[in-house]
Design an enzyme around this catalytic site. Structure first.
Site, mmCIF file in Angstrom:
data_model
loop_
_atom_site.group_PDB
_atom_site.id
_atom_site.type_symbol
_atom_site.label_atom_id
_atom_site.label_comp_id
_atom_site.label_asym_id
_atom_site.label_seq_id
_atom_site.Cartn_x
_atom_site.Cartn_y
_atom_site.Cartn_z
ATOM 1 N N ASP A 241 0.820 -1.198 0.000
ATOM 2 C CA ASP A 241 0.000 0.000 0.000
ATOM 3 C C ASP A 241 0.862 1.258 0.000
ATOM 4 O O ASP A 241 1.924 1.288 -0.624
ATOM 5 C CB ASP A 241 -0.927 -0.034 1.229
ATOM 6 N N HIS B 67 -3.694 5.256 4.209
ATOM 7 C CA HIS B 67 -4.514 4.115 3.845
ATOM 8 C C HIS B 67 -3.910 2.780 4.309
ATOM 9 O O HIS B 67 -4.589 1.938 4.894
ATOM 10 C CB HIS B 67 -4.665 4.173 2.321
ATOM 11 N N SER C 145 -11.713 -1.169 -0.067
ATOM 12 C CA SER C 145 -10.420 -1.057 0.593
ATOM 13 C C SER C 145 -10.451 -1.618 1.989
ATOM 14 O O SER C 145 -9.491 -2.198 2.464
ATOM 15 C CB SER C 145 -10.050 0.419 0.748
#
Ligand code: NAG
Ligand code: NAG
Ligand code: NAG
Ligand code: NAG
Length: 855
Positions: free
Chosen positions: A198, A236, A429
């Site tokens: 990520d 994230h 996600s």
């Protein structure tokens, strides 16, 4: 240094040298046994940077920068030319003959955060509390007490644990991943390792620190050991990591596998080359068991993107050799593009066997839809009727779904910062990492399971949802829907089933010959069907006993791709919607060697007639014809001892349309087929919003031996046509552009879509391996042109717009799947102008790229 040491410890042979794309060109060459990398380096005057990650016989070379020249391709062309000139002479072997694949590396921007989402979130700013308090139904008192008791029994004192409804839901009872009973057995992921690929992982967070696994971590963007979040929006990955492995302590909440180790690979924060991405996908693959990937190409309803060949090879390598041969497990988020008719089968990562999708909110209409959705959900209250709404993309490659944002709440997890928590994590996600965490629990009790066992367990234990959808009863007694896959993840059932699971036998496969159709596609409700008969002896010979994944690779010419849809009917009558119409996809092309994948046929024997039906339900001036297709069945073998490993994918997997055309017959039939099967009542279908007439196509068929369809009959013909050995280069060179009518979905439909999303369900496809999804030559869309050439290709030329295959053979962009979770404070107010510039500015500052970002 630690990185190098780790590599040495791991016994890896490649030396990882920091890249310097400003000064050097990088080439990845796949070499055969006739040459050594040293010789090749010497021949070209390259420096050898070592093996490419874990990919055997693939090497990375470095040369002084000369952006416009591909020295290796030039040499190959020149050699070919020389040989052509003196064609009678015997070929002198040449060092260049040992080069099987050449790929000059380019940096490409892989990360397009959803800049427009902050607008959506900003309208919600400050209202989170209110939403929780006023718009959630009241908690069930007994359930609240039970939650407290559970926490106590497990020694969980994490302050937000009771808010982590995805773990234990005291409002909508049972609307959670059902994990607490697993923890109570002491199964908490102790010996498992998950890697979050990520935008970084905050290893200094007190909620992650103790579980951080440095050996499996690396920052490919800044080329340093620790994948620390460095940009303000690098949040994230940390949030995903918290979902999996937040430590049981006094900070925030807990992860699904709170005693697992958690690694981070940072690749999304800057442009990255295919070479580095391939290395990343195999990083420390003997020690990391599960890779969680919550990103993918654009979910714009237009893109058709696939990973480059090196990345595809890396993934096949990982499922064959990773985890000491048991196979790395990849979990990909399916994508959030349903609002734009997107379908995960247009996404090369997820539809192979791993899938992801993104959300590109690029018009105001869509914003409004999001807001509508949010309000209608929070007002309607999904909790009260205990229903699982959905909005995620439909797709035949979807395996399972699990919880994410919605209904006035989202996933509560760790954030960047020493003791920071986050309560707005969402989109697919957020769903992916929950599945990754569940798999970490499975591997805690059964570390010996292969990547395919994990998928089997997922299929066998997912809970079909009590929701209207296109549910079909499959031949192994499971239910499958294109919206929910096999249903929602039940962690407890998954782990229980794993305990005494008998491992599946090795993977076998059967590939049909290329089946030539060459026939005009009728418009309207009629479809063009082509059959292929799979016989017992064929599968016996292929050593294939039971089907798991099915892929169909096809070539269709069309003047508007979004008009097309494709179904696959199996011998046992299960229907996969491989492709669905996409209202925004005006691309003047059909499918070029595109591979669709389905998991709907899981467990079928596969013997009998497989039928592919191509439809063009939009009656308009855009038309086309279907050239050919190729069926691949993958599954469990009959005799384990006879079963070799699937070869690594090549650019030619589906290329050779002349190859092995057995006597198999294709029957081409124009049949009336329902536009959609088993649609949810009220679901927008083609026939609601699109003009359709019942006229059967009466256009002249393509000039082949294929008989003309009789316009009046619904079963016009079923004449067997032996597969001709025509080649794909017969494709017309250009299509006449026509005016594109837009069949935008009506307001009503949008409202339907969003109104029904009670939003908890988010789809995750957990696709581990990657068969050859050869969507190579994919049709282009505007970004990230990237190109490489196969050496064996005749006259491969840099400019090859001819033959309909297009120049942009390799393009792709990575994206976070963050439909709902981009709401970091920085972002909320940062997007005054075109959001796409946001990321580009960051990149511009370090000057590390120019070509990587294209809009
Ligand atoms: C959840 O787990 C428990 C065991 O803790 C099990 O009895 C139950 O059937 C599972 N499923 C649901 C929907 O609660
Ligand atoms: C974890 O792995 C180590 C080393 O492989 C092993 O000694 C230990 O028993 C394992 N622990 C559990 C709980 O399986
Ligand atoms: C991974 O494990 C396999 C089997 O134990 C071994 O052959 C291989 O060399 C290992 N690879 C790395 C990079 O450690
Ligand atoms: C498409 O339609 C045009 C005229 O509308 C026709 O000339 C052409 O042959 C058609 N193409 C195909 C592939 O059917």
């Amino acid at each position: 240094m630690r990185f190098l040491c780790a590599l040495l410890l791991a016994g890896s042979v490649f030396a990882f040298r920091p890249r310097d794309y400003e000064t050097y060109d990088y080439y990845v060459l796949h070499l055969d046994q006739t040459v050594t990398p040293e010789k090749v380096a010497n021949h070209f005057g390259f420096a050898l940077d070592g093996q490419l990650g874990e990919l055997q016989d693939h090497y990375l070379f470095r040369a002084p920068k000369n952006q416009h020249i591909d020295l290796v391709n030039d040499a190959i062309r020149e050699l070919r030319e020389r040989r052509r000139r003196k064609r009678s002479a015997r070929w002198e072997p040449h060092i260049v003959d040992g080069v099987l694949l050449n790929q000059k590396q380019e940096l490409r921007q892989r990360l397009y955060k959803r800049e427009s989402l902050p607008v959506y979130f900003s309208s919600l700013q400050g209202s989170t509390e209110k939403l929780h308090k006023d718009e959630q139904p009241p908690p069930v008192d007994s359930a609240v007490q039970k939650g407290i008791d559970i926490a106590k029994s497990l020694g969980i004192a994490d302050p937000i644990f009771q808010d982590q409804w995805h773990l234990y839901n005291h409002i909508q009872i049972n609307n959670d991943i059902n994990v607490t009973g697993v923890w109570q057995q002491g199964i908490t992921g102790k010996n498992s390792t998950v890697c979050i690929i990520d935008d970084g992982l905050d290893l200094d967070s007190n909620d992650l620190k103790a579980n951080y696994f440095a050996e499996g971590s690396y920052d490919f963007n800044d080329q340093v050991d620790d994948p620390k979040p460095r940009l303000s929006d690098d949040r994230h990955g940390t949030r995903c990591a918290g979902e999996v492995s937040a430590v049981k302590n006094d900070v925030c909440g807990v992860g699904v596998a709170y005693d697992s180790k958690i690694a981070g690979i940072r690749i999304l924060s800057q442009p990255i080359s295919d070479a580095d991405e391939a290395i990343a996908m195999n990083y420390a693959y003997n020690k990391t068991q599960i890779y969680s990937c919550s990103w993918g190409p654009m979910d714009d309803g237009i893109a058709m993107e696939e990973p480059g060949i090196l990345i595809r090879r890396a993934m096949v390598n990982a499922v064959q050799n990773g985890r000491q041969g048991l196979g790395s497990i990849y979990v990909f988020a399916a994508g959030n593009g349903a609002a734009k008719d997107d379908n995960c089968n247009f996404d090369g990562y997820t539809n192979s066997i791993y899938r992801y999708r993104l959300f590109r909110i690029d018009d105001v209409r869509l914003y409004n839809c999001l807001l509508t959705m949010y309000r209608s959900v929070s007002v309607g209250g999904i909790g009260r009727d205990n229903k699982h709404p959905y909005y995620s993309e439909k797709c035949s490659a979807q395996l399972v779904v699990t919880y994410s944002s919605g209904a006035g709440d989202a996933i509560h997890t760790t954030d960047v910062g020493e003791n920071k928590c986050y309560d707005h994590h969402g989109g697919t996600s957020a769903a992916g990492p929950l599945v990754a965490g569940a798999y970490a629990l499975v591997l805690d009790v059964r570390p010996d399971l292969t990547w395919r066992d994990i998928q089997w367990l997922t299929v066998m234990t997912a809970l079909p949802l009590d929701q209207p959808s296109d549910w079909q009863d499959t031949s192994i007694g499971k239910r499958f829907s294109h919206q929910f896959g096999y249903g929602k993840l039940d962690t407890w059932a998954l782990v229980e089933a794993a305990k005494d699971w008998t491992k599946v036998k090795p993977q076998a496969w059967y590939f049909s010959p290329w089946l030539h159709v060459k026939h005009t596609i009728p418009q309207g409700d009629q479809g063009l069907a082509s059959n292929f008969e799979v016989t017992g002896p064929m599968l016996e010979k292929a050593n294939l006993e039971k089907i798991e994944h099915v892929t169909v690779t096809m070539n269709v010419e069309h003047t508007r791709r979004g008009d097309l849809s494709v179904e696959l009917h199996s011998p046992s009558g299960i229907v996969s919607h491989l492709a669905t119409t996409r209202r925004n996809d005006d691309t003047v092309a059909g499918y070029v060697d595109w591979t669709f994948m389905s998991v709907a046929h899981w467990g079928e024997a596969g013997i009998g007639t497989w039928t592919v039906i191509v439809k063009d339900t939009n009656v308009n001036e855009n038309n086309g014809s279907w050239t050919d297709w190729h069926l691949k069945l993958f599954g469990e073998c009959i005799r384990p001892t006879d079963q070799p490993l699937l070869p690594l994918p090549t650019e030619h997997d589906d290329d050779d349309h002349n190859a092995e055309t057995t006597s198999a017959a294709v029957s081409t039939t124009t049949v009336a087929v329902p536009t959609e099967t088993g649609e949810v009542p009220g679901n927008p279908t083609d026939h609601i919003d699109r003009p359709v007439n019942n006229k059967v196509s009466s256009s002249t068929p393509a000039p082949t031996s294929t008989p003309t369809p009789t316009p009046t009959s619904s079963l016009a013909m079923s004449t067997a046509v032996p597969a001709p050995s025509s080649t794909p280069t017969d494709l017309p060179e250009t299509f006449l552009p026509s005016p594109f009518p837009t069949f935008g979905v009506s307001k009503r439909t949008q409202i339907w879509i969003y109104g029904s999303i009670a939003l908890i369900g988010i789809f995750v496809t957990s696709l581990a391996a990657y068969f050859f999804i050869a969507r190579r030559r994919r049709l282009r869309n505007a970004r990230d042109d990237y190109e490489f050439e196969m050496l064996n290709e005749d006259d491969a030329d840099d400019n090859r717009p001819k033959n309909g295959r297009g120049v942009g053979r390799k393009k792709r962009a990575g994206e976070l799947y963050d439909a709902f979770s981009e709401g970091s404070d920085e972002e909320l107010f940062s997007d005054g102008d075109d959001g796409s510039a946001y990321r580009d500015h960051d990149l511009g500052e370090d000057g590390s790229h120019e070509r990587g970002v294209q809009r």
